[in-house]
Scaffold this motif. Structure first.
Motif, PDB file in Angstrom:
ATOM      1  N   GLY A  90       0.829  -1.202   0.000  1.00  0.00           N
ATOM      2  CA  GLY A  90       0.000   0.000   0.000  1.00  0.00           C
ATOM      3  C   GLY A  90       0.853   1.237   0.000  1.00  0.00           C
ATOM      4  O   GLY A  90       2.057   1.193  -0.262  1.00  0.00           O
ATOM      5  N   LEU A  91       0.220   2.338   0.322  1.00  0.00           N
ATOM      6  CA  LEU A  91       0.891   3.631   0.367  1.00  0.00           C
ATOM      7  C   LEU A  91       1.320   3.931   1.795  1.00  0.00           C
ATOM      8  O   LEU A  91       0.515   3.816   2.730  1.00  0.00           O
ATOM      9  CB  LEU A  91      -0.048   4.717  -0.141  1.00  0.00           C
ATOM     10  N   VAL A  92       2.577   4.300   1.957  1.00  0.00           N
ATOM     11  CA  VAL A  92       3.104   4.639   3.277  1.00  0.00           C
ATOM     12  C   VAL A  92       3.977   5.873   3.148  1.00  0.00           C
ATOM     13  O   VAL A  92       4.629   6.076   2.120  1.00  0.00           O
ATOM     14  CB  VAL A  92       3.872   3.439   3.879  1.00  0.00           C
ATOM     15  N   LEU A 113      11.024   3.294   5.986  1.00  0.00           N
ATOM     16  CA  LEU A 113      10.885   3.228   4.533  1.00  0.00           C
ATOM     17  C   LEU A 113      11.157   4.580   3.887  1.00  0.00           C
ATOM     18  O   LEU A 113      10.870   5.641   4.459  1.00  0.00           O
ATOM     19  CB  LEU A 113       9.483   2.747   4.170  1.00  0.00           C
ATOM     20  N   SER A 114      11.721   4.515   2.705  1.00  0.00           N
ATOM     21  CA  SER A 114      12.019   5.714   1.923  1.00  0.00           C
ATOM     22  C   SER A 114      11.448   5.535   0.517  1.00  0.00           C
ATOM     23  O   SER A 114      11.107   4.406   0.130  1.00  0.00           O
ATOM     24  CB  SER A 114      13.523   5.940   1.859  1.00  0.00           C
ATOM     25  N   PRO A 115      11.359   6.609  -0.249  1.00  0.00           N
ATOM     26  CA  PRO A 115      10.835   6.478  -1.620  1.00  0.00           C
ATOM     27  C   PRO A 115      11.603   5.444  -2.454  1.00  0.00           C
ATOM     28  O   PRO A 115      11.016   4.854  -3.372  1.00  0.00           O
ATOM     29  CB  PRO A 115      10.994   7.887  -2.179  1.00  0.00           C
ATOM     30  N   GLU A 116      12.865   5.222  -2.122  1.00  0.00           N
ATOM     31  CA  GLU A 116      13.657   4.223  -2.856  1.00  0.00           C
ATOM     32  C   GLU A 116      13.172   2.800  -2.618  1.00  0.00           C
ATOM     33  O   GLU A 116      13.562   1.876  -3.334  1.00  0.00           O
ATOM     34  CB  GLU A 116      15.130   4.331  -2.484  1.00  0.00           C
ATOM     35  N   ASP A 117      12.337   2.610  -1.628  1.00  0.00           N
ATOM     36  CA  ASP A 117      11.769   1.287  -1.366  1.00  0.00           C
ATOM     37  C   ASP A 117      10.508   1.028  -2.174  1.00  0.00           C
ATOM     38  O   ASP A 117       9.943  -0.068  -2.100  1.00  0.00           O
ATOM     39  CB  ASP A 117      11.459   1.143   0.130  1.00  0.00           C
ATOM     40  N   THR A 118      10.066   1.996  -2.936  1.00  0.00           N
ATOM     41  CA  THR A 118       8.892   1.812  -3.776  1.00  0.00           C
ATOM     42  C   THR A 118       9.162   0.748  -4.819  1.00  0.00           C
ATOM     43  O   THR A 118      10.131   0.834  -5.578  1.00  0.00           O
ATOM     44  CB  THR A 118       8.502   3.137  -4.451  1.00  0.00           C
ATOM     45  N   ALA A 119       8.318  -0.268  -4.846  1.00  0.00           N
ATOM     46  CA  ALA A 119       8.523  -1.397  -5.753  1.00  0.00           C
ATOM     47  C   ALA A 119       7.351  -2.368  -5.613  1.00  0.00           C
ATOM     48  O   ALA A 119       6.528  -2.238  -4.704  1.00  0.00           O
ATOM     49  CB  ALA A 119       9.830  -2.121  -5.428  1.00  0.00           C
ATOM     50  N   VAL A 171       6.073   4.361  -1.370  1.00  0.00           N
ATOM     51  CA  VAL A 171       6.495   5.218  -0.268  1.00  0.00           C
ATOM     52  C   VAL A 171       6.523   6.651  -0.783  1.00  0.00           C
ATOM     53  O   VAL A 171       7.335   7.010  -1.631  1.00  0.00           O
ATOM     54  CB  VAL A 171       7.875   4.811   0.271  1.00  0.00           C
ATOM     55  N   SER A 172       5.604   7.440  -0.276  1.00  0.00           N
ATOM     56  CA  SER A 172       5.471   8.807  -0.776  1.00  0.00           C
ATOM     57  C   SER A 172       4.740   9.661   0.244  1.00  0.00           C
ATOM     58  O   SER A 172       3.889   9.164   0.990  1.00  0.00           O
ATOM     59  CB  SER A 172       4.707   8.817  -2.103  1.00  0.00           C
ATOM     60  N   SER A 173       5.077  10.934   0.240  1.00  0.00           N
ATOM     61  CA  SER A 173       4.362  11.862   1.114  1.00  0.00           C
ATOM     62  C   SER A 173       3.219  12.530   0.357  1.00  0.00           C
ATOM     63  O   SER A 173       2.480  13.338   0.928  1.00  0.00           O
ATOM     64  CB  SER A 173       5.331  12.917   1.663  1.00  0.00           C
TER      65      SER A 173
END
Length: 120
Positions: free
Chosen positions: A10-12, A85-91, A118-120
């Motif tokens: 999901g989105l975090v 988690l950071s945006p680089e973990d988006t996958a 992973v996004s704000s």
């Protein structure tokens, strides 16, 4: 036939945590490994962590301390706890099964994946 179903994506927000679940069915082997992998857009699939049927975990060095793999034999489930988690973990995150070893290029069965953003 081993079947794997991932859930929990999901989105975090950056800095947040997420726990992924992998439900396994059809496992009849005494020894096996189940691992978590991910693939980001435009990148190769990479291994994150694995756990064998004895409960021994293995981690990619860069994931140690931030990701934790665990299993619940009663539920036939394997989990991946992800922190900081950071945006680089988006996958897209996949779990996979093999009877021999935990390698991204040779896992015998794969789930369909669950998307982590992973996004704000």
């Amino acid at each position: 036939q081993v079947q794997l179903v991932e859930s929990g994506g999901g989105l975090v927000q950056p800095g947040g945590s997420l726990r992924l679940s992998c439900a396994a069915s059809g496992v009849r082997d005494n020894y096996y490994v189940i691992g978590w992998f991910r693939q980001a857009p435009g990148k190769e699939r990479e291994g994150l962590a694995c756990i064998n049927s004895n409960g021994t975990p293995f981690y990619k060095d860069s994931m140690k301390g931030r990701f934790t793999i665990s299993r619940d034999d009663a539920l036939n489930a394997v989990y991946l706890q992800m922190n900081s988690l950071s945006p680089e973990d988006t996958a897209v995150y996949y779990c996979a099964f093999d009877r021999v070893a935990c390698r991204a290029w040779s896992m015998e069965y794969w789930g369909k994946g669950t998307l982590v953003t992973v996004s704000s």
